[in-house]
Design an enzyme around this catalytic site. Structure first.
Site, PDB file in Angstrom:
ATOM      1  N   SER A  71       1.163  -1.172   0.116  1.00  0.00           N
ATOM      2  CA  SER A  71      -0.007   0.182   0.418  1.00  0.00           C
ATOM      3  C   SER A  71       0.824   0.904  -0.030  1.00  0.00           C
ATOM      4  CB  SER A  71      -1.495  -0.118   0.979  1.00  0.00           C
ATOM      5  OG  SER A  71      -2.142  -0.882   1.144  1.00  0.00           O
ATOM      6  N   LYS A  74       0.100   4.030  -2.631  1.00  0.00           N
ATOM      7  CA  LYS A  74      -0.832   5.237  -2.075  1.00  0.00           C
ATOM      8  C   LYS A  74      -0.010   6.270  -2.699  1.00  0.00           C
ATOM      9  CE  LYS A  74      -4.240   1.398  -0.982  1.00  0.00           C
ATOM     10  NZ  LYS A  74      -3.622   0.345  -0.527  1.00  0.00           N
ATOM     11  N   SER A 131      -6.107   3.458   4.506  1.00  0.00           N
ATOM     12  CA  SER A 131      -5.095   2.875   2.723  1.00  0.00           C
ATOM     13  C   SER A 131      -6.934   1.570   1.905  1.00  0.00           C
ATOM     14  CB  SER A 131      -4.609   2.140   3.687  1.00  0.00           C
ATOM     15  OG  SER A 131      -3.222   1.287   2.354  1.00  0.00           O
ATOM     16  N   LYS A 234       2.980   6.373   5.598  1.00  0.00           N
ATOM     17  CA  LYS A 234       2.245   5.597   4.931  1.00  0.00           C
ATOM     18  C   LYS A 234       2.790   3.907   5.862  1.00  0.00           C
ATOM     19  CE  LYS A 234      -1.415   4.053   2.453  1.00  0.00           C
ATOM     20  NZ  LYS A 234      -1.337   3.316   3.539  1.00  0.00           N
TER      21      LYS A 234
END
Length: 396
Positions: A71, A74, A131, A234
């Protein structure tokens, strides 16, 4: 209609793109130098620690090995949305329809629903805090019509901003053999988000929890609760990628300098491990180094003689404050040596590179910085040029 919109967005994205390097120092000076303190043992497949204030790489391991980003993908999904907001392609309050494709996304979700429009701002919180794979797909469809087209745009933008070992196949980070990046590339991307979109970064990446559709979800970045100086960024996790975290912290030093560090940790064994290893890297950067201000922006560091100009010399300096990290207690051993270019002949524009400042610690070069002309030197009149031509002839 879609094709024209898709082409227009590509043009706007290209026009928006700026090139920003990892720092002012040549090579990886600090990370490779024998005079620098060795980094701690980090249990990860790859990592990188950057000082965004000085531009130095403080530590790295397997930083150019291609790995599954999960992820962390992202980060690019959000970057694309921020760029579209900046270019007025979309608005934060814009209502976005939810397709069955986005709604049915597997993995982490923010729980958007068909027939219930969601705003761009809500989707961004869904991408960054929760997320959400569903939110990421919805942004991809908004900006490019479908996720495949969006991946094409992601890869084009990756090349523009200097991601040299990255390839995206989707907006979410779901595993794909051709979906990969490196710790180094993620460092470049994260820095671009912080520098290019400071308002969005400050507003969204430090958010500890977000509620949508009556469902409250915490930010998976545990460092937001552990270290008050951490304000992003993140997390990522899949079975193939392991547990990953890109984090950033900003601390005000006793000398008044705001010092921002960026840590990229890929492929740890657990949620707890990625948190601990990231914090370990951050503490190493803050505790083992001190930040020294060598020169102020526009301060004259040296002077070079100019021929055939309205001025007889030009001052050399840097266009922003020159800061550098050195191991604690070694600041007095830092030396700066000016290396100038050859004969200078007007006209010379302000900002022209006219030399180099070589930085050494204990006799070892740890970095080089371009020296720039601090003012413009216009060409002299015909008599002045003739006199200086004679001087040059005799000097030869």
């Amino acid at each position: 209609m879609f094709n024209s919109g898709f082409s227009r967005f590509k043009r706007q994205l290209s026009q928006f793109s700026l090139i920003v390097g990892l720092g002012v120092f040549a090579g990886h000076g600090a990370a490779q130098s024998s005079v620098m303190p060795p980094p701690p043992e980090i249990g990860a497949k790859g990592y990188m620690l950057l000082d965004l204030t000085t531009g130095q790489t403080l530590a790295e391991f397997n930083s150019r090995e291609r790995l599954d980003p999960a992820s962390l993908t992202k980060l690019m999904t959000a970057y694309m949305a921020f760029a579209a907001l900046e270019s007025k392609q979309i608005r934060l309050d814009q209502q976005v329809p939810v397709s069955p494709y986005s709604w049915k996304a597997e993995g982490s979700r923010m729980f958007i629903e068909p027939n219930k429009p969601v705003t761009v701002e809500e989707l961004l919180y869904g991408v960054i805090v929760q997320s959400g794979n569903d939110a990421s797909r919805a942004i991809a469809e908004l900006l490019a019509g479908d996720e495949n087209n969006f991946a094409t745009l992601m890869n084009q933008q990756a090349k523009r901003i200097g991601l040299t070992d990255t390839n995206f196949k989707n907006a979410t980070g779901l595993p794909d053999p051709q979906h990969y990046t490196t710790a180094r590339d993620l460092g470049v991307l994260a820095k671009r988000i912080i520098n290019d979109f400071p308002e969005y970064y400050k507003k969204m990446y430090s958010t500890k929890e977000y509620t949508y559709n009556g469902i409250r979800q915490p930010n998976r970045n545990r460092l937001l609760w552990i270290d008050p100086s951490v304000d992003g960024m993140k997390t990522g996790h899949t079975e193939s990628a392991g547990y990953c975290l890109v984090s950033s912290a900003n601390r005000k030093l006793p000398n008044g300098v705001d010092r921002r560090l960026l840590s990229v940790v890929l492929g740890t064994t657990s949620d707890q491990a990625r948190t601990q290893e990231s914090l370990k890297l951050m503490n190493y950067g803050y505790q083992m180094f001190e930040t020294v201000k060598l020169y102020s922006a526009k301060q004259a560091i040296s002077t070079s003689e100019v021929y055939k100009g309205q001025a007889k010399d030009v001052k050399l300096g840097v266009n922003k404050d020159l800061l550098i990290n050195v191991p604690r207690g070694m600041a007095k051993q830092l030396k700066a040596t000016v290396e100038k270019k050859g004969t200078l002949i007007a006209p010379i524009a302000a900002g022209t590179e006219l030399g180099t400042l070589k930085l050494t610690l204990n006799g070892e070069t740890i970095g080089t910085v371009p020296l720039l002309a601090l003012s413009t030197v216009d060409e002299a009149g015909i008599f002045g040029r003739m006199v200086d031509s004679a001087k040059l002839w005799f000097e030869e």
